[in-house]
Motif scaffolding. Structure first.
Motif, PDB file in Angstrom:
ATOM      1  N   ALA A 165     -34.995  15.355 -19.631  1.00  0.00           N
ATOM      2  CA  ALA A 165     -35.128  16.748 -20.049  1.00  0.00           C
ATOM      3  C   ALA A 165     -34.736  16.912 -21.521  1.00  0.00           C
ATOM      4  O   ALA A 165     -35.385  17.648 -22.266  1.00  0.00           O
ATOM      5  CB  ALA A 165     -34.275  17.651 -19.162  1.00  0.00           C
ATOM      6  N   HIS A 166     -33.695  16.204 -21.939  1.00  0.00           N
ATOM      7  CA  HIS A 166     -33.271  16.265 -23.345  1.00  0.00           C
ATOM      8  C   HIS A 166     -34.338  15.648 -24.250  1.00  0.00           C
ATOM      9  O   HIS A 166     -34.660  16.210 -25.300  1.00  0.00           O
ATOM     10  CB  HIS A 166     -31.930  15.546 -23.517  1.00  0.00           C
ATOM     11  N   VAL A 167     -34.900  14.511 -23.843  1.00  0.00           N
ATOM     12  CA  VAL A 167     -35.966  13.865 -24.628  1.00  0.00           C
ATOM     13  C   VAL A 167     -37.178  14.796 -24.717  1.00  0.00           C
ATOM     14  O   VAL A 167     -37.795  14.917 -25.783  1.00  0.00           O
ATOM     15  CB  VAL A 167     -36.350  12.493 -24.024  1.00  0.00           C
ATOM     16  N   PHE A 168     -37.508  15.459 -23.623  1.00  0.00           N
ATOM     17  CA  PHE A 168     -38.607  16.430 -23.666  1.00  0.00           C
ATOM     18  C   PHE A 168     -38.325  17.510 -24.702  1.00  0.00           C
ATOM     19  O   PHE A 168     -39.193  17.836 -25.520  1.00  0.00           O
ATOM     20  CB  PHE A 168     -38.848  17.074 -22.292  1.00  0.00           C
ATOM     21  N   ASN A 169     -37.129  18.073 -24.690  1.00  0.00           N
ATOM     22  CA  ASN A 169     -36.793  19.123 -25.652  1.00  0.00           C
ATOM     23  C   ASN A 169     -36.916  18.619 -27.091  1.00  0.00           C
ATOM     24  O   ASN A 169     -37.423  19.331 -27.960  1.00  0.00           O
ATOM     25  CB  ASN A 169     -35.385  19.664 -25.400  1.00  0.00           C
TER      26      ASN A 169
ATOM     27  N   ALA B 254     -31.117  19.912 -19.645  1.00  0.00           N
ATOM     28  CA  ALA B 254     -31.160  18.965 -20.765  1.00  0.00           C
ATOM     29  C   ALA B 254     -29.829  18.243 -20.924  1.00  0.00           C
ATOM     30  O   ALA B 254     -29.793  17.065 -21.298  1.00  0.00           O
ATOM     31  CB  ALA B 254     -31.542  19.681 -22.050  1.00  0.00           C
ATOM     32  N   ALA B 255     -28.735  18.924 -20.621  1.00  0.00           N
ATOM     33  CA  ALA B 255     -27.415  18.292 -20.709  1.00  0.00           C
ATOM     34  C   ALA B 255     -27.199  17.299 -19.566  1.00  0.00           C
ATOM     35  O   ALA B 255     -26.506  16.292 -19.732  1.00  0.00           O
ATOM     36  CB  ALA B 255     -26.320  19.356 -20.696  1.00  0.00           C
TER      37      ALA B 255
ATOM     38  N   THR C  57     -36.734  10.127 -29.600  1.00  0.00           N
ATOM     39  CA  THR C  57     -35.798   9.203 -28.947  1.00  0.00           C
ATOM     40  C   THR C  57     -34.751   9.959 -28.141  1.00  0.00           C
ATOM     41  O   THR C  57     -34.067   9.375 -27.308  1.00  0.00           O
ATOM     42  CB  THR C  57     -35.060   8.335 -29.978  1.00  0.00           C
ATOM     43  N   GLY C  58     -34.623  11.260 -28.438  1.00  0.00           N
ATOM     44  CA  GLY C  58     -33.586  12.048 -27.794  1.00  0.00           C
ATOM     45  C   GLY C  58     -32.363  12.203 -28.684  1.00  0.00           C
ATOM     46  O   GLY C  58     -31.431  12.924 -28.346  1.00  0.00           O
TER      47      GLY C  58
ATOM     48  N   TYR D  25     -39.294  24.891 -23.022  1.00  0.00           N
ATOM     49  CA  TYR D  25     -38.241  23.872 -23.117  1.00  0.00           C
ATOM     50  C   TYR D  25     -37.546  23.758 -21.772  1.00  0.00           C
ATOM     51  O   TYR D  25     -37.565  24.689 -20.970  1.00  0.00           O
ATOM     52  CB  TYR D  25     -37.201  24.264 -24.178  1.00  0.00           C
ATOM     53  N   ALA D  26     -36.892  22.612 -21.560  1.00  0.00           N
ATOM     54  CA  ALA D  26     -36.032  22.463 -20.392  1.00  0.00           C
ATOM     55  C   ALA D  26     -34.802  23.347 -20.597  1.00  0.00           C
ATOM     56  O   ALA D  26     -34.351  23.545 -21.726  1.00  0.00           O
ATOM     57  CB  ALA D  26     -35.612  21.005 -20.223  1.00  0.00           C
ATOM     58  N   GLU D  27     -34.275  23.879 -19.517  1.00  0.00           N
ATOM     59  CA  GLU D  27     -33.062  24.700 -19.599  1.00  0.00           C
ATOM     60  C   GLU D  27     -31.919  23.874 -20.186  1.00  0.00           C
ATOM     61  O   GLU D  27     -31.869  22.652 -20.017  1.00  0.00           O
ATOM     62  CB  GLU D  27     -32.668  25.210 -18.208  1.00  0.00           C
ATOM     63  N   LYS D  28     -31.004  24.551 -20.865  1.00  0.00           N
ATOM     64  CA  LYS D  28     -29.899  23.881 -21.538  1.00  0.00           C
ATOM     65  C   LYS D  28     -29.091  23.011 -20.568  1.00  0.00           C
ATOM     66  O   LYS D  28     -28.755  21.869 -20.884  1.00  0.00           O
ATOM     67  CB  LYS D  28     -29.000  24.921 -22.214  1.00  0.00           C
TER      68      LYS D  28
END
Length: 154
Positions: free
Chosen positions: A62-66, A56-57, A117-118, A50-53
């Motif tokens: 990065a959030h969509v990837f997670n 992603a924030a 979609t995120g 996962y992308a780091e928190k």
């Protein structure tokens, strides 16, 4: 005492649950491609799951990837239950098993599209989470009934 299950005869309709199980393979391959595309767009390098928190924030990609990765991971978590229960239930209830597995697979497509979609709240797109859960519970019930019937016939 060992039991002899060599007497199991597959109903001709067993092709339906077999086909439904194969549909889950295509579902998971499709999800894998979606995760790969989202990973590339987010620039998340392997072996990072996962992308780091903080990333992603800070970045929507990065959030969509997670979210996309989580939809796939969640599918992988329940796939053994779906596949196993479909194959067992299909021995006695092939049409019901196929219909439940097929419904689950379609629900996972909607679940993945919504989650990707995120916005995690959209993972229930078209009632996907509800239909998926009900399908899984139906498969657990029919596979349990099938096994109980087998045990009683010993």
């Amino acid at each position: 005492m060992a039991s002899n299950l060599a007497g199991i005869v597959l109903p001709k309709e067993y092709a339906y649950p077999a086909a439904a199980v194969v549909s889950t393979f295509y579902l998971m391959v499709w999800q894998t491609f979606r995760v790969g595309r989202a990973r590339k767009q987010a620039g998340v390098e392997y072996p990072q799951v996962y992308a780091e928190k903080a990333d992603a924030a800070a970045r929507k990609e990065a959030h969509v990837f997670n979210c996309t990765q989580r939809a796939h991971q969640n599918t992988l978590e329940v796939a053994p239950i779906i596949i196993g229960s479909t194959l067992i239930a299909g021995l006695a209830h092939p049409v019901a098993a196929a219909a439940l597995c097929g419904t689950w697979a379609v629900s996972r497509i909607l679940y993945t599209i919504g989650y990707s979609t995120g916005d995690p709240k959209k993972r229930n797109l078209g009632g996907a989470a509800i239909f998926g859960t009900l399908s899984m519970l139906g498969l657990l019930g029919t596979s349990t009934a099938t096994v109980v019937s087998f045990i009683r016939s010993l």
